[in-house]
Design an enzyme around this catalytic site. Sequence first.
Site, short mmCIF file in Angstrom:
data_model
loop_
_atom_site.label_atom_id
_atom_site.label_comp_id
_atom_site.label_asym_id
_atom_site.label_seq_id
_atom_site.Cartn_x
_atom_site.Cartn_y
_atom_site.Cartn_z
CB CYS A 25 -0.99 0.00 1.16
SG CYS A 25 -2.26 -1.27 0.97
CG HIS A 75 -13.62 8.86 -9.96
ND1 HIS A 75 -14.87 8.51 -9.50
CD2 HIS A 75 -13.24 7.91 -10.84
CE1 HIS A 75 -15.25 7.39 -10.11
NE2 HIS A 75 -14.27 7.00 -10.91
CD GLU A 136 -8.40 0.10 2.44
OE1 GLU A 136 -8.22 1.15 3.08
OE2 GLU A 136 -7.58 -0.83 2.41
#
Length: 149
Positions: A25, A75, A136
Amino acid sequence: MENIRITKEFTFETGHALYGYDGKCKNVHGHSYKLAVTVIGSPISDNNHVKLGMVIDFGDLKKIVEEEIIDPFDHATVFNKNTPHLKLAKELEGHGHKVILANYQPTSENMVLDFAEKIKARLPKNIGLHSLKLRETETAYAEWFASDN
């Protein structure tokens, strides 16, 4: 009057990278987040009120969450403002991309804390934020409960 909890669910797509993290990550990647917002209050009991029987109009709750969370984060790419990715962030912005430089590491845990503060600040005085659940992935989520804080 008794308290009732109501929940509205939202989805949004966001990219992020975890600065200084020792796993995958640390790379820029994205998630299809699912956010469940639960508020608590007493249903309106005034027979002359157009929203009789509602704790809060789902449309009013939707407006708050969309303005505070969905519109900014959907986004977008979120970076910790102390990240070495600042050059990348500025380059992305220069090409018209939506970038958020957060005052925190953009983990689900920190995002849900941020979201709780933003939503609480916009709710009517008689409505409390009961909980948030930020998913998530299909198997990983962070939760915030007012009773814990």
